[in-house]
Design a protein around this motif. Structure first.
Motif, mmCIF file in Angstrom:
data_model
loop_
_atom_site.group_PDB
_atom_site.id
_atom_site.type_symbol
_atom_site.label_atom_id
_atom_site.label_comp_id
_atom_site.label_asym_id
_atom_site.label_seq_id
_atom_site.Cartn_x
_atom_site.Cartn_y
_atom_site.Cartn_z
ATOM 1 N N THR A 161 -115.244 105.225 -49.696
ATOM 2 C CA THR A 161 -116.106 106.400 -49.836
ATOM 3 C C THR A 161 -117.575 105.994 -49.956
ATOM 4 O OG1 THR A 161 -115.594 106.363 -52.177
ATOM 5 C CG2 THR A 161 -114.350 107.908 -50.844
ATOM 6 N N ASP A 162 -117.857 104.734 -49.664
ATOM 7 C CA ASP A 162 -119.238 104.262 -49.683
ATOM 8 C C ASP A 162 -119.640 103.897 -48.253
ATOM 9 O OD1 ASP A 162 -121.674 103.118 -50.072
ATOM 10 O OD2 ASP A 162 -120.967 101.473 -51.355
ATOM 11 N N LEU A 163 -120.600 104.628 -47.707
ATOM 12 C CA LEU A 163 -121.030 104.357 -46.323
ATOM 13 C C LEU A 163 -121.965 103.152 -46.242
ATOM 14 C CD1 LEU A 163 -121.715 107.963 -44.932
ATOM 15 C CD2 LEU A 163 -119.718 106.510 -44.535
ATOM 16 N N GLN A 164 -122.331 102.585 -47.396
ATOM 17 C CA GLN A 164 -123.172 101.392 -47.480
ATOM 18 C C GLN A 164 -124.565 101.611 -46.867
ATOM 19 O OE1 GLN A 164 -121.215 97.652 -46.815
ATOM 20 N NE2 GLN A 164 -119.208 98.481 -47.342
ATOM 21 N N ASN A 165 -125.114 102.757 -47.207
ATOM 22 C CA ASN A 165 -126.527 103.032 -46.924
ATOM 23 C C ASN A 165 -126.942 102.813 -45.460
ATOM 24 O OD1 ASN A 165 -129.087 103.810 -47.688
ATOM 25 N ND2 ASN A 165 -129.742 101.693 -48.076
ATOM 26 N N PRO A 166 -126.250 103.458 -44.551
ATOM 27 C CA PRO A 166 -126.547 103.203 -43.125
ATOM 28 C C PRO A 166 -127.744 104.000 -42.609
ATOM 29 C CG PRO A 166 -124.823 104.834 -43.304
ATOM 30 C CD PRO A 166 -125.179 104.445 -44.723
ATOM 31 N N ASP A 167 -128.336 103.492 -41.527
ATOM 32 C CA ASP A 167 -129.280 104.298 -40.741
ATOM 33 C C ASP A 167 -128.515 105.099 -39.690
ATOM 34 O OD1 ASP A 167 -131.761 103.194 -41.865
ATOM 35 O OD2 ASP A 167 -131.024 101.327 -40.968
ATOM 36 N N LEU A 168 -127.352 104.538 -39.308
ATOM 37 C CA LEU A 168 -126.535 105.167 -38.274
ATOM 38 C C LEU A 168 -125.053 105.016 -38.630
ATOM 39 C CD1 LEU A 168 -126.014 106.306 -35.352
ATOM 40 C CD2 LEU A 168 -126.084 103.918 -34.566
ATOM 41 N N VAL A 169 -124.320 106.105 -38.522
ATOM 42 C CA VAL A 169 -122.859 106.041 -38.661
ATOM 43 C C VAL A 169 -122.251 106.215 -37.268
ATOM 44 C CG1 VAL A 169 -120.818 107.279 -39.516
ATOM 45 C CG2 VAL A 169 -122.735 106.856 -41.043
#
Lengths: 85, 231
Positions: B36-44
């Motif tokens: 549940t952690d997207l790890q602070n992305p600029d892009l998914v």
């Protein structure tokens, strides 16, 4: 226990290529009065519930949330009593 | 940039997607769908594949994977999302993009090179590309027929949200150039805020030196230049 018997169908406005292919094969088999075929999805869900009126809105919610896509599909369902297994 | 590629059970383009961004020098990782952690992305990136075996409808079960709550929240905050093939299907099921992807008109699984035409330069994904530019991007799907009701379709087209259409080599939009029966040859669309792109063709399969077409780079580099321009 109660069983929901749910039919999910493509809306009439949505092309059903599977149904079209089945129609073609039926014609080829000589069933020359076949006008059209639509393929639906049939789903049975058994619930540990006994009150149909309590279950009905839950089944509707399940259909709206997951089982049917409102953009392309419609659904209807019946609920029947089933014996405990 | 930081890129987070979601791996659902049944995803099969997640590693390719991660690697094309990594090869371009970006900090790129895969995220398991139960995280549940997207790890602070600029892009998914929601990659191609057959999440949950395409059971029920393509993307319908993946849409409720635990990670999707975060992806939806990321979208609502204006995050950039790229959905490729099954990823596009997941985005429509999650109602982050309008419409649905249905069984191809001819019922075939289609795996081949396909020309698509850039319909607008007004998106992060086609930034700097000329309208009418033709790209050779592979397709591989059985359920890629884009469907939208007439009223929503008009709104989509009026809003310039159609990013790519299936075309022939000359850029003509014809029924013959339409591989799957998609309405108005639509191959890719963006969200109203233009930050979410869903497309059936696979740019990540045309962005390594080992393959015939390198046109996938055009889309990835358009996005890079968009971000670099400070938008």
């Amino acid at each position: 226990m109660l069983k929901a018997k749910i039919f999910v169908q493509l809306k009439p406005s949505v092309l059903d290529p599977q149904g079209k292919a089945v129609s073609g094969t039926l014609s080829q088999l000589g069933f020359d009065t076949v006008q059209s075929t639509r393929i639906s999805r049939y789903i049975e869900i058994v619930f540990a519930e006994n009150d149909v009126e309590v279950l009905r809105p839950k089944v509707k919610e399940i259909c709206d949330t997951l089982l049917a896509n409102p953009n392309t599909e419609t659904y209807h369902f019946d609920i029947e009593k089933v014996a405990e297994s | 940039m930081r890129v987070s590629v979601i791996t659902f059970p049944g995803s099969n383009c997640d590693i390719d997607s991660r690697d094309v961004f990594a090869d371009l020098g970006h900090d790129s990782r895969t995220i398991w769908h139960k995280d549940t952690d997207l790890q602070n992305p600029d892009l998914v990136v929601l990659p191609g594949g057959f999440s949950y075996g395409d059971y029920l409808r393509s993307g319908a079960l993946a849409r409720f994977s635990p990670v999707m709550k975060e992806v939806i929240s990321f979208a609502k905050q204006g995050g950039y999302i790229l959905g490729i093939c099954n990823g596009f299907q997941v985005l429509t099921e999650a109602q982050l993009l309008p419409g649905s992807l249905l069984a191809n008109e001819n019922l075939d699984f289609i795996c081949r090179h396909q020309y698509i035409r850039v319909e607008t330069g007004n998106s992060p994904w086609t930034h700097g590309l000329d309208k009418g530019r033709i790209l050779d991007i592979p397709i591989a799907h059985k359920k890629g027929r884009y469907h939208l009701d007439q009223e929503s379709l008009k709104r989509l087209e009026d809003n310039d949200q159609v990013i790519f259409r299936y075309a022939d080599e000359e850029g003509r939009i014809t029924p013959e150039a339409n591989p799957n029966g998609s309405v108005n040859n639509i191959a890719g669309i963006c969200s109203e805020n233009r930050r979410i792109l869903g497309m059936m063709p696979h740019p990540e399969r045309a962005a390594t030196k080992a393959v015939v077409s390198s046109d996938g780079y055009e889309i990835l580099k358009a996005f890079e230049s968009y971000l670099a321009s400070g938008n």
